[in-house]
Every structure is written in C-alpha cells, then in structure tokens.
Design a protein around this motif. Structure first.
Motif, short mmCIF file in Angstrom:
data_model
loop_
_atom_site.label_atom_id
_atom_site.label_comp_id
_atom_site.label_asym_id
_atom_site.label_seq_id
_atom_site.Cartn_x
_atom_site.Cartn_y
_atom_site.Cartn_z
N ASP A 304 0.83 -1.21 0.00
CA ASP A 304 0.00 0.00 0.00
C ASP A 304 0.87 1.26 0.00
O ASP A 304 0.36 2.37 0.21
CB ASP A 304 -0.93 0.01 1.21
N LEU A 305 2.19 1.11 -0.21
CA LEU A 305 3.18 2.19 -0.26
C LEU A 305 3.52 2.76 1.11
O LEU A 305 4.30 3.72 1.21
CB LEU A 305 2.74 3.34 -1.18
N GLY A 306 2.94 2.20 2.18
CA GLY A 306 3.22 2.69 3.51
C GLY A 306 4.56 2.18 4.04
O GLY A 306 4.99 1.07 3.73
N VAL A 307 5.23 3.02 4.85
CA VAL A 307 6.50 2.64 5.47
C VAL A 307 6.20 1.86 6.74
O VAL A 307 5.50 2.38 7.63
CB VAL A 307 7.34 3.89 5.78
N PRO A 308 6.70 0.63 6.88
CA PRO A 308 6.41 -0.16 8.08
C PRO A 308 6.81 0.57 9.36
O PRO A 308 7.91 1.10 9.47
CB PRO A 308 7.27 -1.42 7.88
N GLY A 309 5.89 0.62 10.31
CA GLY A 309 6.15 1.29 11.57
C GLY A 309 5.89 2.78 11.56
O GLY A 309 5.94 3.43 12.61
N HIS A 310 5.62 3.34 10.38
CA HIS A 310 5.35 4.79 10.27
C HIS A 310 4.16 4.98 9.35
O HIS A 310 4.31 5.32 8.17
CB HIS A 310 6.58 5.52 9.74
N GLY A 343 2.07 7.33 -7.74
CA GLY A 343 1.65 8.63 -7.25
C GLY A 343 0.14 8.70 -7.06
O GLY A 343 -0.36 9.26 -6.08
N ARG A 344 -0.60 8.13 -8.01
CA ARG A 344 -2.06 8.10 -7.88
C ARG A 344 -2.48 7.30 -6.65
O ARG A 344 -3.39 7.69 -5.90
CB ARG A 344 -2.69 7.50 -9.13
N LEU A 345 -1.83 6.15 -6.45
CA LEU A 345 -2.18 5.32 -5.30
C LEU A 345 -1.80 6.01 -4.00
O LEU A 345 -2.52 5.92 -3.00
CB LEU A 345 -1.47 3.96 -5.39
N ALA A 346 -0.67 6.72 -3.99
CA ALA A 346 -0.26 7.46 -2.79
C ALA A 346 -1.33 8.48 -2.40
O ALA A 346 -1.68 8.62 -1.22
CB ALA A 346 1.08 8.15 -3.03
N ALA A 347 -1.86 9.19 -3.37
CA ALA A 347 -2.92 10.17 -3.09
C ALA A 347 -4.16 9.48 -2.54
O ALA A 347 -4.77 9.95 -1.57
CB ALA A 347 -3.26 10.94 -4.36
N ARG A 348 -4.54 8.38 -3.14
CA ARG A 348 -5.72 7.64 -2.68
C ARG A 348 -5.56 7.18 -1.23
O ARG A 348 -6.45 7.35 -0.39
CB ARG A 348 -5.98 6.44 -3.58
N ASN A 349 -4.38 6.60 -0.91
CA ASN A 349 -4.20 6.03 0.43
C ASN A 349 -3.98 7.10 1.49
O ASN A 349 -4.36 6.92 2.65
CB ASN A 349 -3.03 5.05 0.41
N ILE A 350 -3.38 8.23 1.13
CA ILE A 350 -3.27 9.34 2.08
C ILE A 350 -4.66 9.87 2.41
O ILE A 350 -5.00 10.12 3.57
CB ILE A 350 -2.39 10.46 1.51
N ALA A 351 -5.49 10.04 1.37
CA ALA A 351 -6.86 10.52 1.59
C ALA A 351 -7.63 9.51 2.45
O ALA A 351 -8.39 9.89 3.35
CB ALA A 351 -7.56 10.74 0.26
N ALA A 352 -7.41 8.22 2.21
CA ALA A 352 -8.10 7.19 3.00
C ALA A 352 -7.68 7.25 4.46
O ALA A 352 -8.49 7.02 5.37
CB ALA A 352 -7.81 5.81 2.42
N SER A 353 -6.40 7.57 4.72
CA SER A 353 -5.94 7.66 6.10
C SER A 353 -6.58 8.82 6.85
O SER A 353 -6.60 8.85 8.08
CB SER A 353 -4.42 7.80 6.13
N ARG A 358 -11.07 4.46 0.53
CA ARG A 358 -10.51 3.22 1.05
C ARG A 358 -9.10 3.01 0.51
O ARG A 358 -8.80 3.37 -0.62
CB ARG A 358 -11.39 2.03 0.64
N ARG A 359 -8.26 2.40 1.34
CA ARG A 359 -6.89 2.11 0.93
C ARG A 359 -6.87 0.96 -0.06
O ARG A 359 -7.69 0.04 0.00
CB ARG A 359 -6.02 1.76 2.14
N ARG A 360 -5.88 1.00 -0.96
CA ARG A 360 -5.69 -0.09 -1.91
C ARG A 360 -4.21 -0.46 -1.98
O ARG A 360 -3.36 0.27 -1.49
CB ARG A 360 -6.20 0.32 -3.30
N THR A 361 -3.93 -1.57 -2.61
CA THR A 361 -2.54 -2.00 -2.79
C THR A 361 -2.14 -1.80 -4.25
O THR A 361 -3.00 -1.66 -5.14
CB THR A 361 -2.37 -3.48 -2.41
N TYR A 362 -0.83 -1.81 -4.47
CA TYR A 362 -0.34 -1.50 -5.81
C TYR A 362 -0.30 -2.75 -6.68
O TYR A 362 0.35 -3.74 -6.35
CB TYR A 362 1.07 -0.90 -5.74
#
Length: 500
Positions: A304-310, A343-353, A358-362
């Motif tokens: 999901d482009l997230g950094v583990p632990g952060h 970049g598109r997925l990053a925007a989607r998952n930041i907005a979901a947070s 909803r968050r998605r995976t790449y």
C-alpha cells in the motif's frame, strides 16, 4: 457592541492551520501525480505543501528532443504553480527529515532555510545519477537528466562540429566528430539515435567535413540495447541505430576516461571530446539519510506504499522499493510508468488515512513501452504488439501528449514546425560545462544573491562540504567552455578539466 464584533469570524488563515498538513517531497512523476491527486480528492480539507528544487515539473521522456533542438526547453517544463493550483509550492532542496518530530527542513536557492511540520508525508524524492567507480568519469563525463544538461549537450554537439569545420588538422577533426555514449537503456539509446541524426544534419552544411567520418559509439555491458525491454523493441532500436551509423558495442564499457580520449574495457583507445553518461540512476541520497530500512538504496514499503512502523509516511517512485506482484514481489522498475501510477495510489491512500475513501494495494500490468528515436523512427509495443516506423512514432508522440500535464499544444506545434521547416542549428553557450558536473551525490542548491544579514548562521556539515567542493571546482575551472583540444594550450587547463 453587536454580536459580530463580540464573536468575530475566524480568519481563513487560522482555519487552514487547523487542517491536516500533507507534505510532498519531490515534484517528479510520482510526487506531481500524488499532489494533483490529493488536491482533487481532498478539495480543501487538508493543506498540501510541495517542496522541490525546481519550480516546474520536468517531463523527462522528451529530454532527448530538447538536446537535439526538436523541442524548446520550456515545452517540457510545466509550472507547478499552474498545474498544482491550491497547493503551497516551496522552492528548495530538502536536506533533512525528522521522523520523530514530523518535520521537513529545506534550503532555498539563496541559502535561506525553512522547516515545515507534517501530519502526512509523501516521499517522492526521485533519483540521482548512478556513478560507477571508473577512473576519470566524474571529471570528464556529463550526465543527462536535467534541462541544463540537455541544453549543454546541444550546444556542445553543435560547437564540436563548428570547431571541427574550422580546424585544418584531420586528427582533431576526427576527435571532435567522435561521440561516446555509455549506457544503452532508454536514455542512452535515444540520445545516441537522435544525436547521430543531428550531427549528420550539421555536417551536411559544412563542405570541409564531407570527407571526415562521424563516429557515434554506444556502449553497454548488457548483451543488447534496451536490455530491460522486449527483444522486438531492442531489434528495432538496434536497426535504426546502425542505419544512422552508430557503432553498438555490447558487453563492453569504458575502463578509464582521460583528457581527450577514453579507454574501453577491450583495451581500445578512442580519441574524443564527448563522453555522455547514461548508465542509469540510483535513489536520491536523502532516502539513505532517513535511517529507515532500504533495499538497494530504495525505501522498503508495503504493497500500500506505507512505510512499516510509520503509518503517516508513504513513499513512491524511484525512492521506494514497491513490491511488484506481477513479478513475484520483486521491486518495481524505476520507470515513469510505475512512478505515475504509484503517485495516484499514494494520493488515494493518504486521503483514506484521513477518512476519505478506502486504501488499496499496488498492482499494475505494463501496457507497453515506447522509444522515440527521432524523425519518423520509433519503437513501440502497445498491449504487447511490436510496432515500428511512422506508426510507432505516432503512437509514441500521442502517448507523450496524453501523459504530459500541460504544454501539449506547444509541444505539438514544435513537432509540426520541425517536420515542415527543419530545425535551427545554432549554439548559444548559455550553459557551461562547469555548471553541469556529473555528481553521484545530491548537492545543495547553488547559493546566490544572498544578503550577508540573512545568510543562515549554521549550515549542516553535509551541505557545507558539498559547497566547498563546488567552490573548489569553480576556482580551478576557467570561464571559457573549452578543452585541451579547443585551440587553447593544454597547460592552461589543470588536471580534472572536462572533455565535454
């Protein structure tokens, strides 16, 4: 006192400070796409800040066309203020990210420093030149990843032909008309193909050079050109290169760069005034400074482009090792196609947070690739179908126009003018060789026009060392953009002078 006076309306600035702040580091393909997606998804429900050392988005795939004069430089530079309306654009080079304090520090072009706090961070720092431990490369080669480098290369190619025409020494003429490109990937292949076409055009109008051969060499340790792409694309590119007189040297490279010549790994010495470095890129060194786990210099992230632990940090593009589930989980390639979609997925998952969506995976399957070779020559494989020639050129240029975030009409007009009226073949010398050094590390911006009273009192050691090195190079490099073979005695040029 009436109610309005007793209870004044909250100013817009105060309200905006209560909004979550999202900081995007980098405005390349992934960063620009992420910022644009955030603006569209959140619509004023968060403050979006973009920090980049340029005030524009640079469309890198068309950089070779700038180098050969097909496109004007500003055509592939899209203003961030225009394309990212509603975002705060900060011009500067990020030199520190404090993960614990959730802050980003940057240095602007005049030496001023700034800091901004974030609630969410998008790391899209991009990449830098990949420099191999080959003697002389850092001193005598020039890279190809920015507008100044493209403008310099264009001026340099024209200047070499003009100086060769003015010379009466056949050996010097042959050296000036020999061009060495290292790296047969996307960039190197396109530079060699389009550069060979440009130099052939330049020589046609200079009778003194009609009997002097133009020599272009394309070197790579891989067994074929475009090794990362389909073999059909590789064969098409190799055929066009050979038709234009380019010598393809596979499974070999340069062993050493010397003043006025290069030594190949085969032992052959090639006399030349031009060494173009297109070996590849590596993640921006800022990533390594974060202190987070990396994979070959790229930040390790989840699908999901997230950094583990952060959970407040998302990384994308060349800075992130995003697992590619279409290739067994190996990191995605460092291409614009992946960067844009991440970049598109990053925007989607930041907005979901933040509670929007909803968050998605790449997951991404390549739709095909295009390689611009100049003129009516190109190679493409849309949906896996190999195409070449004029049809591939139309597909490639249509793809670029659709992918660009602006300037489409201007780019199309430049292509039309080039096809109908020819191209201008003059050099202006506005970018000197010392201004585009080949550096593996990311340097702080050149500090200029800084008033002593507003100069920062303390500069971090890493930036200070980089600035001292740059000052030393400028001090020992003459202002004239000439080399030992440019009609100036060699003794005037200290060791380390670039040949291009």
């Amino acid at each position: 006192m009436d109610g309005t006076q007793r209870f004044p309306k909250i100013p817009h600035r105060t309200r905006s400070e209560r909004l979550p702040r999202i900081v995007v580091v980098g405005a390349g393909f992934s960063g620009h796409t992420a910022a644009k997606g955030l603006l569209r998804r959140l619509r004023g429900r968060a403050r979006i800040t973009v920090i980049d050392q340029r005030d524009h988005f640079l469309y890198l795939p068309l950089l070779p066309e700038v180098a050969v004069g097909t496109l004007e430089p500003r055509r592939i530079a899209v203003s961030l203020a225009e394309s990212l309306r509603g975002a705060d654009i900060l011009l500067g080079t990020v030199d520190h990210v404090d993960i614990d304090e959730r802050s980003v520090t940057w240095v602007d072009p005049e030496g001023g420093r700034g800091q901004v706090q974030y609630d969410r961070l998008v790391l899209a720092a991009g990449s830098a030149h990949k420099l191999l431990p080959i003697p002389g490369v850092a001193e005598y080669a020039h890279g190809f990843r920015s507008l100044p480098e493209a403008i310099y290369l264009r001026d340099h190619l024209v200047r070499q032909v003009e100086l060769a025409s003015a010379s009466t020494d056949p050996a010097e003429q042959r050296a000036r008309l020999t061009f060495v490109t290292v790296g047969a990937g996307y960039t190197g292949t396109e530079v060699a193909a389009q550069g060979a076409a440009l130099t052939s055009l330049l020589v046609k109008s200079r009778p003194a050079l009609h009997d002097i051969p133009i020599r272009w060499l394309l070197l790579d340790l891989a067994p074929r050109v475009l090794p990362e792409l389909d073999r059909a694309l590789s064969r098409t590119a190799a055929r066009v290169l050979r038709q234009r007189g380019v010598e393809i040297h596979t499974e070999q490279s340069i062993a050493e760069a010397l003043p006025g010549k290069v030594r190949l790994t085969t032992g052959e010495e090639v006399t030349t005034r031009t060494l173009i470095w297109c070996v590849g890129v590596r993640p921006d060194p800022l990533v390594a400074d974060l202190g987070l786990p990396t994979d070959k210099g790229r930040l390790i992230v989840g699908p999901d482009l997230g950094v583990p632990g952060h959970p407040e940090i998302i990384a994308c593009g060349d800075a992130a090792a995003v697992p590619d589930h279409t290739r067994g989980g190996a990191p995605t390639a460092m291409t614009a196609q992946h960067a844009t979609r991440q970049g598109r997925l990053a925007a989607r998952n930041i907005a979901a947070s933040l509670g929007y969506g909803r968050r998605r995976t790449y997951r991404h399957h390549d739709l095909g690739f295009v390689v611009e070779l100049g003129g009516a020559d190109a190679a493409a494989n849309p949906l896996g179908v190999p195409i070449s020639g004029l049809t591939a050129t139309i597909i490639a240029r249509s793809y670029h126009l659709l992918s660009m975030p602006g300037n489409r009409v201007r780019v199309a007009m430049d292509w039309l003018l080039d096809a109908t009226t020819g191209r201008q073949t003059t050099q202006f010398g506005i970018v000197r060789g010392k201004h585009v050094p080949l550096e593996a590390n990311r340097l702080a911006p050149q500090i200029e026009n800084t008033h002593p009273e507003i100069r920062p009192r303390k500069v971090p050691q890493r930036i200070e060392i980089a600035q001292r090195r740059q000052a030393a190079r400028n001090a020992r490099t003459p202002d004239l953009d000439a080399g030992p073979g440019d009609g100036v005695p060699r003794s005037r040029f200290p060791r380390g002078r670039r040949a291009v």
